[in-house]
Design a protein around this motif. Structure first.
Motif, PDB file in Angstrom:
ATOM      1  N   THR A 518       0.796  -1.221   0.000  1.00 48.57           N
ATOM      2  CA  THR A 518       0.000   0.000   0.000  1.00 48.57           C
ATOM      3  C   THR A 518       0.833   1.278   0.000  1.00 48.57           C
ATOM      4  O   THR A 518       0.276   2.366  -0.175  1.00 48.57           O
ATOM      5  CB  THR A 518      -0.936   0.029   1.227  1.00 48.57           C
ATOM      6  N   ARG A 519       2.155   1.167   0.172  1.00 43.81           N
ATOM      7  CA  ARG A 519       2.997   2.354   0.193  1.00 43.81           C
ATOM      8  C   ARG A 519       4.069   2.360  -0.896  1.00 43.81           C
ATOM      9  O   ARG A 519       4.363   3.414  -1.458  1.00 43.81           O
ATOM     10  CB  ARG A 519       3.693   2.506   1.556  1.00 43.81           C
ATOM     11  N   LEU A 520       4.664   1.231  -1.158  1.00 44.86           N
ATOM     12  CA  LEU A 520       5.736   1.181  -2.155  1.00 44.86           C
ATOM     13  C   LEU A 520       5.218   0.958  -3.566  1.00 44.86           C
ATOM     14  O   LEU A 520       5.956   1.145  -4.530  1.00 44.86           O
ATOM     15  CB  LEU A 520       6.737   0.073  -1.790  1.00 44.86           C
ATOM     16  N   THR A 521       3.975   0.545  -3.689  1.00 44.24           N
ATOM     17  CA  THR A 521       3.344   0.477  -5.010  1.00 44.24           C
ATOM     18  C   THR A 521       2.345   1.628  -5.102  1.00 44.24           C
ATOM     19  O   THR A 521       2.274   2.476  -4.223  1.00 44.24           O
ATOM     20  CB  THR A 521       2.631  -0.873  -5.204  1.00 44.24           C
ATOM     21  N   ASP A 522       1.565   1.639  -6.148  1.00 49.77           N
ATOM     22  CA  ASP A 522       0.580   2.712  -6.327  1.00 49.77           C
ATOM     23  C   ASP A 522      -0.814   2.267  -5.910  1.00 49.77           C
ATOM     24  O   ASP A 522      -1.822   2.710  -6.471  1.00 49.77           O
ATOM     25  CB  ASP A 522       0.554   3.171  -7.790  1.00 49.77           C
ATOM     26  N   ALA A 523      -0.893   1.407  -4.883  1.00 52.67           N
ATOM     27  CA  ALA A 523      -2.175   0.807  -4.521  1.00 52.67           C
ATOM     28  C   ALA A 523      -2.949   1.617  -3.488  1.00 52.67           C
ATOM     29  O   ALA A 523      -3.945   1.149  -2.970  1.00 52.67           O
ATOM     30  CB  ALA A 523      -1.942  -0.611  -3.985  1.00 52.67           C
ATOM     31  N   ARG A 524      -2.509   2.826  -3.176  1.00 53.56           N
ATOM     32  CA  ARG A 524      -3.160   3.627  -2.138  1.00 53.56           C
ATOM     33  C   ARG A 524      -3.333   5.051  -2.627  1.00 53.56           C
ATOM     34  O   ARG A 524      -2.509   5.589  -3.355  1.00 53.56           O
ATOM     35  CB  ARG A 524      -2.310   3.611  -0.866  1.00 53.56           C
ATOM     36  N   GLY A 525      -4.439   5.677  -2.187  1.00 53.24           N
ATOM     37  CA  GLY A 525      -4.685   7.062  -2.529  1.00 53.24           C
ATOM     38  C   GLY A 525      -3.941   8.019  -1.621  1.00 53.24           C
ATOM     39  O   GLY A 525      -3.011   7.637  -0.909  1.00 53.24           O
ATOM     40  N   ASP A 526      -4.387   9.253  -1.618  1.00 57.00           N
ATOM     41  CA  ASP A 526      -3.680  10.290  -0.877  1.00 57.00           C
ATOM     42  C   ASP A 526      -4.018  10.323   0.614  1.00 57.00           C
ATOM     43  O   ASP A 526      -3.255  10.894   1.398  1.00 57.00           O
ATOM     44  CB  ASP A 526      -4.003  11.663  -1.473  1.00 57.00           C
ATOM     45  N   PHE A 527      -5.137   9.732   1.014  1.00 54.82           N
ATOM     46  CA  PHE A 527      -5.603   9.902   2.385  1.00 54.82           C
ATOM     47  C   PHE A 527      -5.814   8.556   3.057  1.00 54.82           C
ATOM     48  O   PHE A 527      -5.972   7.522   2.404  1.00 54.82           O
ATOM     49  CB  PHE A 527      -6.899  10.722   2.413  1.00 54.82           C
ATOM     50  N   TYR A 528      -5.823   8.581   4.401  1.00 54.39           N
ATOM     51  CA  TYR A 528      -6.036   7.356   5.162  1.00 54.39           C
ATOM     52  C   TYR A 528      -7.430   6.801   4.869  1.00 54.39           C
ATOM     53  O   TYR A 528      -8.406   7.544   4.768  1.00 54.39           O
ATOM     54  CB  TYR A 528      -5.878   7.624   6.656  1.00 54.39           C
ATOM     55  N   SER A 530      -7.914   4.912   2.130  1.00 53.34           N
ATOM     56  CA  SER A 530      -7.972   4.611   0.698  1.00 53.34           C
ATOM     57  C   SER A 530      -7.174   3.364   0.329  1.00 53.34           C
ATOM     58  O   SER A 530      -7.206   2.924  -0.815  1.00 53.34           O
ATOM     59  CB  SER A 530      -7.470   5.805  -0.118  1.00 53.34           C
ATOM     60  N   ALA A 531      -6.463   2.778   1.286  1.00 52.84           N
ATOM     61  CA  ALA A 531      -5.724   1.542   1.014  1.00 52.84           C
ATOM     62  C   ALA A 531      -6.686   0.362   0.946  1.00 52.84           C
ATOM     63  O   ALA A 531      -7.691   0.318   1.665  1.00 52.84           O
ATOM     64  CB  ALA A 531      -4.679   1.296   2.095  1.00 52.84           C
ATOM     65  N   ASP A 532      -6.389  -0.584   0.091  1.00 55.84           N
ATOM     66  CA  ASP A 532      -7.232  -1.773  -0.071  1.00 55.84           C
ATOM     67  C   ASP A 532      -6.823  -2.812   0.965  1.00 55.84           C
ATOM     68  O   ASP A 532      -5.976  -3.667   0.727  1.00 55.84           O
ATOM     69  CB  ASP A 532      -7.074  -2.331  -1.494  1.00 55.84           C
ATOM     70  N   LEU A 533      -7.434  -2.717   2.147  1.00 52.28           N
ATOM     71  CA  LEU A 533      -7.173  -3.661   3.235  1.00 52.28           C
ATOM     72  C   LEU A 533      -8.427  -4.507   3.447  1.00 52.28           C
ATOM     73  O   LEU A 533      -9.541  -3.969   3.548  1.00 52.28           O
ATOM     74  CB  LEU A 533      -6.833  -2.921   4.526  1.00 52.28           C
ATOM     75  N   SER A 534      -8.270  -5.802   3.513  1.00 52.97           N
ATOM     76  CA  SER A 534      -9.421  -6.686   3.716  1.00 52.97           C
ATOM     77  C   SER A 534      -9.980  -6.515   5.126  1.00 52.97           C
ATOM     78  O   SER A 534      -9.324  -5.965   6.019  1.00 52.97           O
ATOM     79  CB  SER A 534      -9.013  -8.139   3.498  1.00 52.97           C
TER      80      SER A 534
END
Length: 549
Positions: A518-528, A530-534
């Motif tokens: 979620t941080r080293l790839t582009d899998a997260r947006g700008d704000f908390y 927005s990460a794809d966490l199950s």
């Protein structure tokens, strides 16, 4: 019949105060990070510390100290110059509890040598906890600890100071330091015209027998009621470091005249001043012209504490937000069970877990550096990196934590508004973000082989994590290229994320992969949030962040 005030409503659906808790044992990421950094033997000591600092009494001291800030008293009732700063008793109580815990000296032996073992890690865990309660008073605490690193250049002076500085007593008396049960130390570097560029300082130092007389000013003099200060001034041989006590050897108040206290955004419990020296007595520390190399021994340690405090502030923000969300019901469900809020809190928990692992891992390098060249190189390269990332992360993180509490987070009755005002200073003190990036570039230029070895080590520690190989390649290219300064922020941020993933991978590999993905790839947006966490990942992160009672 007279109606009692506020008789028309009961207080319902509010979270109970987050107090009388153990700030160590409830924090599984901190417990595990300390264990991974060879601090397992201090678990009982840290649990005792965490229980004490998590008490309602300590929280109340923090509140009162910030609502009743320091006051400058230039003169007494008869017109005699005094130059003293008065504090509320709550501030002195906080100082006493920190001193009792050894936050100001436990990384040193009584004679000023490195304590060794896991002293840095254990002390960092305590500092991390104390920062969650009240951060302002930690300014003189951290400067006192760090000053010993600079004093070591003068063994005779160090030997004289350590019997007083080395105690776990706090003595607020305005008296010469040799007469006290304990002492604190501050620092005066910054002048109006120079700021970060201390070589532009104009304060002058003239020899006076075995001592010097200092004339000039400082735009920022941190913690003016300290018993002595490390001060930079221009001597004949160039910029030099000096030890300047509040009293001269004959017992007179030194010529240190405060002009005013700074009216700061945060850090309200602590005093910062503008000061004028009118022939102030001082002792030279190190050679003339070697002021920056001398005081940098202090600055590397204060930068470490900026990172620890910022990580602690974020941990506190998360804990208060999660605690509130587990008790507050909206639309017939607790906030913590609402999918959107759970996503936000889990993403925040992942950030704090990585920040905690990274900060404690850096302190482990400080412990091992004297005997391990690789750890020494890691410490030198990553100290500005970790300060950059953690300190710049904290204000935005604490804003998000405030939002989790809604209007309750925004008012001064709660702790999060204070945390939010406190957070920016750590990114400014001891070198701004740009200065940290330039320091990384300097480290790469001066010790290129050692720095490359550190980067190779991080690559090995993150092998197989999402985006890690690409991050290593980007960092190496950006920092070695001819355009490195323009790209320095991007590279340093990437390096911090890589180092955080590496630190977390040694503690909780599954969460390290979540962080990398979620941080080293582009899998997260700008704000908390927005990460794809199950759902399962989110539950695991929140359970580690704060076990449900």
């Amino acid at each position: 019949m007279t109606q009692a005030p506020f008789a028309t409503h009961d207080v319902l659906n509010q979270s109970p105060p987050f107090e009388d808790v153990n700030l160590f044992t409830l924090d599984r990421p901190l417990v595990d990070a300390v264990r991974a950094a060879a601090g397992d033997g201090a678990q009982d000591e840290l649990a005792t510390f965490g229980g004490h600092w998590g008490s309602a009494a300590m929280a109340e001291r923090g509140r009162i100290a910030n609502e009743n800030g320091p006051k400058l008293r230039l003169f007494d009732a008869k017109g005699f110059r005094r130059d003293v700063v008065e504090f509320h008793p709550a501030y002195h109580e906080l100082m006493a509890h920190s001193a009792h815990g050894g936050l100001h000296n436990s990384t040193w032996t009584p004679d000023g040598r490195l304590a060794g073992g896991s002293a840095e890690v254990i002390r960092a865990a305590k500092f991390f906890i104390a920062a969650q309660v009240e951060t302002g008073h930690l300014c003189p605490i951290t400067m006192t600890r760090a000053a010993v690193g600079a004093l070591a250049i003068d063994p005779a002076l160090l030997a004289a100071v350590m019997p007083v500085l080395g105690t776990r007593s706090y003595d607020p008396a305005f008296a010469p330091w040799p007469q006290k049960r304990g002492m604190t130390m501050g620092m005066g570097m910054t002048e109006k015209q120079g700021g970060t560029d201390v070589r532009a300082n104009m304060t002058r130092a003239e020899p006076d027998g075995d001592a010097y007389r200092i004339t000039g000013h400082k735009w920022f003099m941190s913690a003016p009621m300290c018993d002595a200060f490390l001060v930079l001034a221009q001597a004949k041989g160039g910029l030099t470091c000096f030890f300047m006590p509040r009293f001269t050897p004959d017992g007179r108040v030194n010529e240190i005249h405060f002009q005013r206290l700074k009216d700061k955004l945060g850090n309200r419990s602590n005093a910062s001043s503008e000061v004028e020296f009118t022939g102030a007595y001082a002792l030279r520390l190190g050679e003339e012209g070697r002021g920056v190399p001398t005081i940098i021994q202090m600055v590397s340690l204060t930068r470490q504490d900026c990172a620890i405090a910022s990580s602690g502030l974020m941990r506190s923000g998360l804990a208060h937000a999660l605690h509130h969300a587990r008790h507050r019901s909206v639309f017939q469900k607790h906030l913590a069970d609402q999918p959107l809020m759970r996503s936000v809190l889990a993403d925040m928990a992942l950030h704090v877990e990585a920040s905690t692992a990274l900060t404690i891992r850096l302190c482990h390098s400080f412990d091992r550096a004297p005997a391990d060249a690789g750890e020494a190189a890691r410490m030198r390269l990553l100290t500005p990196v970790v300060k950059y990332w953690t300190c710049k992360s904290a204000p935005g993180f604490l804003y998000e934590a405030m939002e989790c509490l809604g209007g309750n987070g925004y008012v001064e009755d709660g702790i999060l508004a204070r945390h939010y005002r406190e957070a920016p200073v750590n990114a400014i003190w001891e070198g701004s973000g740009n200065v940290m990036c330039l320091d990384v570039l300097r480290a790469l230029g001066r010790e290129q082989d050692a720095a490359q070895a550190v980067l190779a080590g991080l690559a090995g520690e993150t092998a197989g994590l999402s985006g890690a190989a690409e991050a290593v390649a980007f960092i190496a290219k950006a920092l070695r290229g001819g355009d490195s300064e323009r790209l320095a922020r991007a590279a340093v941020e990437r390096l911090a994320l890589l180092a955080a993933a590496a630190a977390l991978n040694g503690i909780h590999p599954a969460h390290a992969e979540l962080f990398a993905r979620t941080r080293l790839t582009d899998a997260r947006g700008d704000f908390y949030g927005s990460a794809d966490l199950s759902v399962e990942d989110s539950r695991g992160l929140l359970a580690r962040a704060l076990p449900e009672s």
